[in-house]
Scaffold this motif. Sequence first.
Motif, PDB file in Angstrom:
ATOM      1  N   LEU A   1       0.833  -1.203   0.000  1.00  8.24           N
ATOM      2  CA  LEU A   1       0.000   0.000   0.000  1.00  8.24           C
ATOM      3  C   LEU A   1       0.866   1.250   0.000  1.00  8.24           C
ATOM      4  CD1 LEU A   1      -2.776   1.211   0.083  1.00  8.24           C
ATOM      5  CD2 LEU A   1      -2.812   0.913   2.568  1.00  8.24           C
TER       6      LEU A   1
ATOM      7  N   CYS B   1       1.945   2.907  -3.246  1.00 11.66           N
ATOM      8  CA  CYS B   1       1.019   3.752  -3.999  1.00 11.66           C
ATOM      9  C   CYS B   1       1.276   5.235  -3.777  1.00 11.66           C
ATOM     10  CB  CYS B   1      -0.424   3.429  -3.617  1.00 11.66           C
ATOM     11  SG  CYS B   1      -0.916   1.757  -4.046  1.00 11.66           S
TER      12      CYS B   1
ATOM     13  N   GLN C   1      -3.837   7.707  -1.494  1.00 10.73           N
ATOM     14  CA  GLN C   1      -3.114   6.680  -0.744  1.00 10.73           C
ATOM     15  C   GLN C   1      -3.310   6.844   0.757  1.00 10.73           C
ATOM     16  OE1 GLN C   1       0.120   7.677   0.758  1.00 10.73           O
ATOM     17  NE2 GLN C   1       0.585   5.665   1.623  1.00 10.73           N
TER      18      GLN C   1
ATOM     19  N   TYR D   1      -7.896   1.488   6.152  1.00  7.84           N
ATOM     20  CA  TYR D   1      -7.331   0.253   6.679  1.00  7.84           C
ATOM     21  C   TYR D   1      -7.260   0.303   8.207  1.00  7.84           C
ATOM     22  CZ  TYR D   1      -4.401  -3.803   7.337  1.00  7.84           C
ATOM     23  OH  TYR D   1      -3.939  -5.028   7.748  1.00  7.84           O
TER      24      TYR D   1
ATOM     25  N   GLU E   1      -2.769   1.005  -9.138  1.00  9.82           N
ATOM     26  CA  GLU E   1      -2.381   0.583  -7.789  1.00  9.82           C
ATOM     27  C   GLU E   1      -3.433   1.010  -6.768  1.00  9.82           C
ATOM     28  OE1 GLU E   1       1.218   0.978 -10.300  1.00  9.82           O
ATOM     29  OE2 GLU E   1      -0.442   2.322  -9.830  1.00  9.82           O
ATOM     30  N   HIS E   2      -3.911   2.244  -6.896  1.00  7.78           N
ATOM     31  CA  HIS E   2      -4.955   2.723  -5.987  1.00  7.78           C
ATOM     32  C   HIS E   2      -6.223   1.904  -6.134  1.00  7.78           C
ATOM     33  CE1 HIS E   2      -3.041   7.025  -5.776  1.00  7.78           C
ATOM     34  NE2 HIS E   2      -2.520   6.203  -4.886  1.00  7.78           N
TER      35      HIS E   2
ATOM     36  N   TRP F   1      -5.936  -1.715  -4.617  1.00  5.55           N
ATOM     37  CA  TRP F   1      -5.990  -1.730  -3.154  1.00  5.55           C
ATOM     38  C   TRP F   1      -7.358  -1.294  -2.637  1.00  5.55           C
ATOM     39  CZ3 TRP F   1      -2.934  -3.877   0.348  1.00  5.55           C
ATOM     40  CH2 TRP F   1      -1.671  -4.296  -0.070  1.00  5.55           C
TER      41      TRP F   1
ATOM     42  N   TYR G   1      -9.562  -4.306  -2.979  1.00  8.36           N
ATOM     43  CA  TYR G   1      -9.163  -5.329  -2.017  1.00  8.36           C
ATOM     44  C   TYR G   1      -9.634  -4.983  -0.608  1.00  8.36           C
ATOM     45  CZ  TYR G   1      -6.103  -7.951   1.125  1.00  8.36           C
ATOM     46  OH  TYR G   1      -5.626  -8.741   2.142  1.00  8.36           O
TER      47      TYR G   1
ATOM     48  N   ILE H   1      -0.118  -7.750  -4.293  1.00  2.30           N
ATOM     49  CA  ILE H   1      -0.905  -7.670  -3.066  1.00  2.30           C
ATOM     50  C   ILE H   1      -0.779  -9.055  -2.427  1.00  2.30           C
ATOM     51  CG2 ILE H   1      -3.161  -7.208  -2.025  1.00  2.30           C
ATOM     52  CD1 ILE H   1      -3.875  -5.526  -4.416  1.00  2.30           C
TER      53      ILE H   1
END
Length: 628
Positions: free
Chosen positions: A15, A18, A97, A104, A130-131, A134, A137, A170
């Motif tokens: 993470l 990112c 990010q 999280y 990438e953002h 995640w 996810y 990931i």
Amino acid sequence: MRLKLVSLLIILSGLSACSTTEKPTKNSDSINSSANALQNQATSADAIYKLALNRTGADKIQLLYSARDAAISEQSWPLLENICNELEQTPSVDKIQNRLYIAYAQKQQNKNDQALVILQSLDGQLKQPEHFAWHQYLTASIYASQNFPKRAAPYFFRASETANKNSIEIPTLQQTLWNNLTKLSSYALERFNRGSVIQQGWVNLALYHQVYANSGVELDQAINNWRRRYPGHPATAILPEQDETLTDLAPVNIERLVVLIPQSGANQRLGDALKAGVLAALDNQNISETLFLDENLTTEELTAQFTELNPDFVIGPLLKANIDKLAQAKTLIDTPTLHLNTFDGERLSLQHYFFALNPEHEVQQALEHFLAKGYQKPMLLAPNNANGQRLIDYFNIQWQRYSETKPEVGFYNDNKDMPNTITNLLEVDKSKQRIKTVKSLFRQEVESETRSRSDIDAIYILGDAVETRLIKPYLDVNVSTFAQRIPLYASSKSHSKQIDRTDKGDLEGLYFTELPWMLNSQIKQHNLRNQYNTLWPENADISQRLFAMAYDSVSVLSDIRQLSIMPGNKFTGLSGKLSVNTSGHIERTLDWAQYKNRRIKAVQLETKQPVPLFMQSANEANSTQTFN
């Protein structure tokens, strides 16, 4: 407990990748040194955080980064949330990010409703893959933790697809996705058995495990069939390793090959060039039978032919419209196929591959060379048409991933427009105006020489062979004679074997990318080249390039499965060094050459995989942080 902590750090390091914070300024060394000195006074995340609150500017940011990493190590989720909230007030921090971090931290505190509000607020802002990966996810993980496996599944699938397509790591994604699928009924799984080939691969694997749960032999056979149908699928990571024969890496055995090319209509000439390349390559292959079909036949006629012939592999079609029509009818869904063009739709099968003489490959190669050389301000020249606009857009998008500067871009409408475009970009017109103004102040003759701008450090021409030969002299006379010569680059479009027979002088010094087949000194198959020149001495450049492409299409078939499963491996062909990316598209690395002393000389230019901006920031931040 230690293993759990290590896994957590691995997850969050992904993470962190990112991050798109701004690069440090010229004073970054002293700033980082100051931040490190302060950090050494603290022994915990909370202490580092309190130090940061008493600082300003870059010192504060670096300390907050260190506090954030320390909070993750300590699993201090409320503190991590506070640190990220503080970082969010800093203009230079990547907001997307940082909000993913906050979500999280809230998820770890069971503040799932708050975390989902943040994640939902980011919809529509996730421009970087990438953002997006995640984000999907984390959303899926929240739903899965609340025992909503059906609601979590689409987010997991999208995370897996995006990570696979963009080579994003990931670490726990595949296992968490699989655990979620095992909670779904067969009825629910069947409803998800649609969409992308990645999603269907996951669902079919889960269905096999349910259907054959009580039969080990049948389950093994089903999984082997799944491996053959979905080579390189990310779910392979959760399957047990096969110690006997690695079926994924076994060469493709082809007894009957069918080649779909245009054999009628306006593109028959292109089909003839492809057919010649296929026939030449077959001399070196163990393929028992090869049949050529006209790709312009109706879908019904082609479907009937494939049903009767039952080929082991198909090459083609060439035309995008014909690829689309077969995709819509799902005619080739269960047949390994190497299409001779790109495909914009959803890949139907992991046994489908796409091979095109894509100019974007050359643009990417030039861009990577510019970055390796440290060029800061390239200038691009392209025709003002759809192709020129597309390639410039591609360069700009990719360049922004790696550099904070913007390239200078010039479009020309026609040959007459070229001089004005070049003088405006190089600001020679402004220099001439300054000279005119100075001369008006004096009665006597004033010696003068125009100056061009000095920040341009490379020029990339995306015109054809005729246009490049017109542009090059304009550049030669408009760059200041006392300035350092700006290196000139071009794509293979600038090179024509036919024109080069009589005219090479105007391109002195120009670097360009080209297929090895078009550079006689770069190919090992000299006999093949001599035979080709004897049979087709007057063939157009496009026919020669299609011949090389078709030759490679046959030659690469036995290795194509290995190339798709092992990214980074390359096949050396007439059209370049070939590799297969995760979306099944063949990517090419071409040779570099230079016009020198009225000859074409092969050259080796520095090229390396560039580091994206968000990774540059992460690397710079990590290099200044100490971990307890």
